[in-house]
Design a protein around this motif. Structure first.
Motif, mmCIF file in Angstrom:
data_model
loop_
_atom_site.group_PDB
_atom_site.id
_atom_site.type_symbol
_atom_site.label_atom_id
_atom_site.label_comp_id
_atom_site.label_asym_id
_atom_site.label_seq_id
_atom_site.Cartn_x
_atom_site.Cartn_y
_atom_site.Cartn_z
ATOM 1 N N VAL A 210 -21.744 -43.906 -3.239
ATOM 2 C CA VAL A 210 -22.142 -42.474 -3.965
ATOM 3 C C VAL A 210 -20.912 -41.480 -3.645
ATOM 4 O O VAL A 210 -20.387 -41.654 -2.608
ATOM 5 N N ILE A 211 -20.738 -40.908 -4.687
ATOM 6 C CA ILE A 211 -19.658 -39.959 -4.524
ATOM 7 C C ILE A 211 -20.304 -38.638 -3.863
ATOM 8 O O ILE A 211 -21.239 -38.039 -4.306
ATOM 9 N N THR A 212 -19.477 -38.333 -2.862
ATOM 10 C CA THR A 212 -20.225 -37.094 -1.831
ATOM 11 C C THR A 212 -19.322 -36.038 -2.225
ATOM 12 O O THR A 212 -19.825 -34.927 -1.871
ATOM 13 N N CYS B 18 -10.067 -36.684 -7.607
ATOM 14 C CA CYS B 18 -9.918 -37.314 -6.201
ATOM 15 C C CYS B 18 -11.395 -37.220 -5.668
ATOM 16 O O CYS B 18 -12.053 -36.216 -5.801
ATOM 17 N N GLU B 19 -11.773 -38.523 -5.076
ATOM 18 C CA GLU B 19 -13.336 -38.441 -4.855
ATOM 19 C C GLU B 19 -13.424 -38.871 -3.336
ATOM 20 O O GLU B 19 -12.476 -39.530 -2.749
ATOM 21 N N GLU B 20 -14.438 -38.513 -2.618
ATOM 22 C CA GLU B 20 -14.914 -39.245 -1.356
ATOM 23 C C GLU B 20 -16.203 -39.882 -1.819
ATOM 24 O O GLU B 20 -17.386 -39.541 -2.048
ATOM 25 N N ILE B 21 -16.105 -41.209 -1.355
ATOM 26 C CA ILE B 21 -17.002 -41.985 -1.963
ATOM 27 C C ILE B 21 -17.677 -42.633 -0.537
ATOM 28 O O ILE B 21 -16.935 -43.298 0.208
ATOM 29 N N ASP B 22 -19.123 -42.478 -0.161
ATOM 30 C CA ASP B 22 -19.523 -43.133 0.854
ATOM 31 C C ASP B 22 -20.307 -44.546 0.325
ATOM 32 O O ASP B 22 -20.967 -44.734 -0.452
ATOM 33 N N ILE B 23 -19.612 -45.609 1.127
ATOM 34 C CA ILE B 23 -19.880 -46.694 0.867
ATOM 35 C C ILE B 23 -20.404 -47.545 2.326
ATOM 36 O O ILE B 23 -20.489 -48.647 2.508
ATOM 37 N N GLY B 24 -21.040 -46.511 3.055
ATOM 38 C CA GLY B 24 -22.021 -47.103 4.143
ATOM 39 C C GLY B 24 -21.061 -47.273 5.256
ATOM 40 O O GLY B 24 -21.510 -47.968 6.542
ATOM 41 N N GLU B 25 -19.649 -47.252 5.415
ATOM 42 C CA GLU B 25 -18.775 -47.485 6.318
ATOM 43 C C GLU B 25 -19.159 -46.309 7.448
ATOM 44 O O GLU B 25 -19.001 -45.090 7.167
ATOM 45 N N GLU B 26 -19.038 -46.783 8.840
ATOM 46 C CA GLU B 26 -19.265 -45.906 9.939
ATOM 47 C C GLU B 26 -18.037 -44.934 9.979
ATOM 48 O O GLU B 26 -18.227 -43.910 10.479
ATOM 49 N N ARG C 185 -23.883 -42.328 -8.371
ATOM 50 C CA ARG C 185 -23.828 -43.787 -7.603
ATOM 51 C C ARG C 185 -22.824 -44.649 -8.498
ATOM 52 O O ARG C 185 -22.836 -44.464 -9.543
ATOM 53 N N VAL C 186 -22.101 -45.105 -7.524
ATOM 54 C CA VAL C 186 -20.935 -46.049 -8.516
ATOM 55 C C VAL C 186 -21.007 -47.264 -7.692
ATOM 56 O O VAL C 186 -21.513 -47.626 -6.865
ATOM 57 N N PRO D 99 -3.368 -40.843 -1.391
ATOM 58 C CA PRO D 99 -3.699 -42.019 -1.123
ATOM 59 C C PRO D 99 -5.256 -42.690 -1.433
ATOM 60 O O PRO D 99 -6.150 -41.844 -1.159
ATOM 61 N N SER D 100 -5.399 -43.802 -2.073
ATOM 62 C CA SER D 100 -6.486 -44.178 -2.682
ATOM 63 C C SER D 100 -6.956 -45.573 -2.286
ATOM 64 O O SER D 100 -6.175 -46.319 -2.099
ATOM 65 N N HIS D 101 -7.940 -45.401 -1.820
ATOM 66 C CA HIS D 101 -8.319 -46.796 -0.926
ATOM 67 C C HIS D 101 -9.603 -47.534 -1.566
ATOM 68 O O HIS D 101 -10.707 -47.783 -1.007
ATOM 69 N N GLY D 102 -9.303 -48.069 -3.121
ATOM 70 C CA GLY D 102 -9.977 -48.825 -3.733
ATOM 71 C C GLY D 102 -10.260 -48.279 -4.932
ATOM 72 O O GLY D 102 -9.575 -47.390 -5.423
#
Ligand code: ME8
Length: 751
Positions: free
Chosen positions: A598-600, A613-621, A644-645, A660-663
């Motif tokens: 989900v884009i936070t 530019c996005e911050e996306i929560d994919i449940g990573e600690e 949601r994405v 820097p893009s991580h995905g």
């Protein structure tokens, strides 16, 4: 084809003649909340009109309140609030049960005087009402003088009618249950509830002639079965009574903490006579001030846990029948909460403190979870994970996000004020009719105490509104058809007004905050105002705020995922290099690690005018990932937050114009249109997308690049005729179902 506004309204209202939609320039004046709508549906037990008394059990003050107490009180609160908003006259009663051996022993353990002890614990139950936002009209305590007088009055009536006599008692008694048991009921020397029992050796006691009530009770269940609900409970009660009733010992001489028997003060009344009488004493039964008693008795609804059904469905009606007093209309026994599958108990150390829960998640989420998670009447299991998933999906993602998106679009594009609708299309009328129909559906559920079904009705209305906004895409209309954009946004706001008003019983604070944002005046929020009270075009709005927030998925789950990832990495490392090179690597979708996210947070790239530019929560600690996507031609910045994405995660990080893009965020595109591929609302953040038949281990980031896996897989990623994302025609699945292009874009490429 477009409908002119008037004919469209006629068509719409002809389907529900009693509920004409009045455009904003024709507001009706409502003088009192009950003038348009002052009833709830009539049912076998309730005529839908008369004053409505609803009660919780009064809780023992032997210990501080826990989640079970909060549950019953919240359920009653939802029903009471719903009834009041429908225009019913409601008396919502709760309180504390402060006498008896159990409480006496608890006070002694603490080394406290009984009265001081009960004052302290009773206050913690009163405090819980504030914490849970409970709207009770009265709080009764069995140590109140007025209550004690009222119980004595009931005792005198029972004596006068010949139902009380003196004798001697010996038998089994459980202090924890405050209940007598027959020898035949014991299981391995314990009460059927598992509680310890003690032998009461010959003690002088008053008795109530319960045996004489066997026939009248059975007749009552036969003639008036709706008195006990849910239906399954009726059989339980009938079989207990038809098994034979023995006279009930109703006084004790071996302890002092209770109401003395009139004219024989050595005897203390059985705590259940004392306790059950609260339902009438609180209304003034037997006193000079019995106006409420005349108005509200017999009670419409006693809500209790299944543990105390026998007392409410057998003893209580037996006392009332004997005293020739009217019987309550219904006793509803709800189910029992366990925690992670285990009974909640102090000795297991798994007691859930509702105050802590509210501190952590807030009151509305707590109420919502308890009421929507389990069908009322069934048992339920409490887990933090389910709590977070449910509230994140139904409250934050679906309701909160919708309200925020709509209000933000209106605020930014409609001069910070309620838009003026143009002509309605059939889909607009359908959405509005849908919203309008929900009140009656919800009222039907509440009339049958189907609280979770009422919640589901609300959840579904919000889902429908989300579908409507996705299809209508008002953000894309600003430049092409601003009038249509205003109409769509107006329909959404009017739908949200219904949602807000109808959600008040369940999530009062959040519903009212949404109504504030929609500019609905505080005194125009009853169900009567749903009849013909639309939003006034041109009313200025305040800047929208996010009302319902997402919660972190509990650490345990995040930990599990991290552990799994670690193990996977280790496994890959352990494979000897040579072998890795020799084994041909299948280049299929199973190599891609695609996760629900989900884009936070989102912002525009400062140098690249196509990039967000996005911050996306994919449940990573480690927290949300930063990713850049070339979507500025297709989406507005304000559309991104909360979206949601699907995120392709096992790509090497790379810099996109310095960022820097991580995905990579997956989208469906047919050349003209590009839209997000969305996981279902209930899919868990961080879960991996599965494609049936392709369940390989994800490739490493290096392999993805070196083996040209994307080149091999991407040509086979497409949406099907229904807009579902597929690999070689096989759908992308989550635990909650298929992933679909946001507006159902069919036969498009996915990349
Ligand atoms: O029985 N799940 O008081 P009490 C769901 N004073 N509900 C629960 C629960 C659980 N795990 N634990 C408790 C008494 N409850 C008497 C009542 S009325 C005239 C006298 C709720 O403090 C449920 O409503 O033991 C249950 O019936 C009640 O708390 C018992 O509260």
């Amino acid at each position: 084809m477009k409908f002119p506004i008037v004919s469209c309204l006629l068509a719409w209202t002809s389907l529900s003649p009693s509920s004409a939609f009045t455009p904003s320039f024709q507001r009706k004046t409502i003088t009192s909340s009950s003038s348009l709508f002052s009833s709830t549906p009539s049912t076998a037990f309730d005529d839908g009109e008369r004053p409505f008394q609803i009660t919780t059990p009064i809780y023992y003050v032997n210990d501080k309140p826990h989640i079970g107490h909060a549950y019953t009180s919240t359920a009653c609160d939802v029903i009471a609030r719903f009834m009041r908003l429908s225009g019913r006259d409601v008396f919502f009663l709760t309180g504390t049960d402060e006498h008896g051996q159990k409480v006496e022993q608890s006070a002694a353990k603490k080394g406290m005087e009984c009265q001081d002890f009960v004052n302290e614990v009773s206050q913690s139950f009163r405090d819980l009402l504030g914490v849970m936002n409970i709207s009770n009209d009265y709080f009764v305590r069995t140590t109140d003088e007025a209550h004690k007088e009222s119980v004595k009055q009931l005792w005198k009536v029972l004596t006068k009618k010949g139902y009380i006599y003196k004798g001697t008692y010996s038998g089994w008694y459980s202090v924890r249950d405050e209940c007598f048991y027959n020898e035949s009921e014991l299981v391995d020397g314990k009460a059927p509830t598992g509680a310890e029992v003690e032998w009461v050796a010959k003690e002088e006691s008053y008795f109530f002639k319960l045996s004489a009530m066997e026939e009248p009770l059975l007749k009552m269940y036969e003639e008036y079965p709706e008195m006990i609900a849910p239906k399954s409970r009726l059989n339980e009660v009938k079989s207990f009574v038809s098994g034979g009733l023995r006279d009930l010992s109703v006084s004790r001489t071996s302890f002092k903490w209770g109401v003395p028997v009139p004219d024989d003060e050595d005897h203390i009344m059985y705590v259940w006579i004392d306790a059950l009488a609260n339902y009438m004493s609180a209304l003034g039964y037997g006193s000079d001030n019995s106006e409420d008693y005349e108005k509200f008795w017999p009670a419409a609804l006693h809500v209790v846990g299944k543990d105390i059904l026998r007392f409410h469905a057998v003893y209580w009606p037996a006392f009332l029948l004997a005293a020739d007093l009217p019987l309550p209309k219904r006793v509803y026994a709800h189910g029992w909460w366990t925690k992670d599958g285990e009974k909640i108990s102090k000795s297991l150390g798994n007691v859930i403190d509702p105050v802590e829960l509210v501190d952590k998640y807030g009151v509305d989420a707590t109420r919502f979870f308890l009421m929507s998670e389990v069908p009322f009447g069934n048992d339920g299991d409490f887990s933090d994970l389910n709590f977070v998933y449910r509230c994140n999906a139904n409250l934050a993602n679906e309701l909160g996000n919708l309200a925020h998106r709509v209000c933000t679009l209106v605020y930014k594009n409609c001069d910070q004020s309620i838009p003026t609708p143009g002509e309605f299309l059939p889909e607009d009328v359908e959405m509005l009719e849908n919203a309008k129909s929900v009140r009656d559906i919800a009222a039907g559920h509440i009339a049958n105490q189907a609280i979770s079904q009422y919640a589901t009705t609300m959840i579904n209305l919000v889902k429908d509104a989300n579908k409507y906004i996705d299809v209508q895409a008002p953000w894309a209309l600003k430049k092409t058809d601003p009038e249509r954009m205003s109409t769509v946004l107006y329909v959404l706001m009017e739908t949200l007004r219904h949602v807000g008003i109808l959600y008040q019983p369940l999530i009062p604070d959040s519903a009212n905050k949404i109504l504030d944002q929609l500019t609905v005046p505080a005194d125009e929020r009853t169900f009567a105002h749903l009849e013909s009270w639309p939003l006034v075009s041109g009313t200025k709005m305040d800047a929208p705020q996010i009302v319902l927030h997402r919660f972190e998925v509990p650490g345990e789950e995040a930990e599990k995922q991290q552990q799994k990832q670690k193990q996977q990495k280790q496994k890959q490392k352990q494979q000897p290099k040579k072998q890795q090179n020799n084994v041909p690597l299948e280049k299929d979708v199973g190599r891609l690690d695609i996760r629900v996210g989900v884009i936070t947070k989102a912002w525009e790239h400062e140098e690249a005018d196509k990039l967000f530019c996005e911050e996306i929560d994919i449940g990573e600690e480690s927290g949300p990932r930063q990713i850049a996507s070339g979507l500025r031609d297709h989406y507005k910045l304000e559309d991104l937050e909360g979206q949601r994405v699907l995120v392709l995660t096992n790509l090497k990080s790379r810099k996109l114009v310095g960022f820097p893009s991580h995905g990579m965020v997956l989208c469906a595109s047919n050349g003209d249109t590009t839209e997000f591929v969305e996981p279902p609302a209930d899919a868990k953040i961080g879960e991996r997308i599965v494609v049936d038949g392709y369940d390989g281990e994800p490739a490493t980031e290096n392999q993805i690049g070196k083996k040209k896996i994307l080149d091999a897989v991407f040509p086979d990623l497409k949406t099907n005729d229904d807009g579902v994302a597929t690999y070689k025609g096989i759908p992308f699945m989550t635990s909650a179902g298929e992933c679909k292009a946001k507006s159902g874009l069919a036969n498009a490429e996915v990349a």
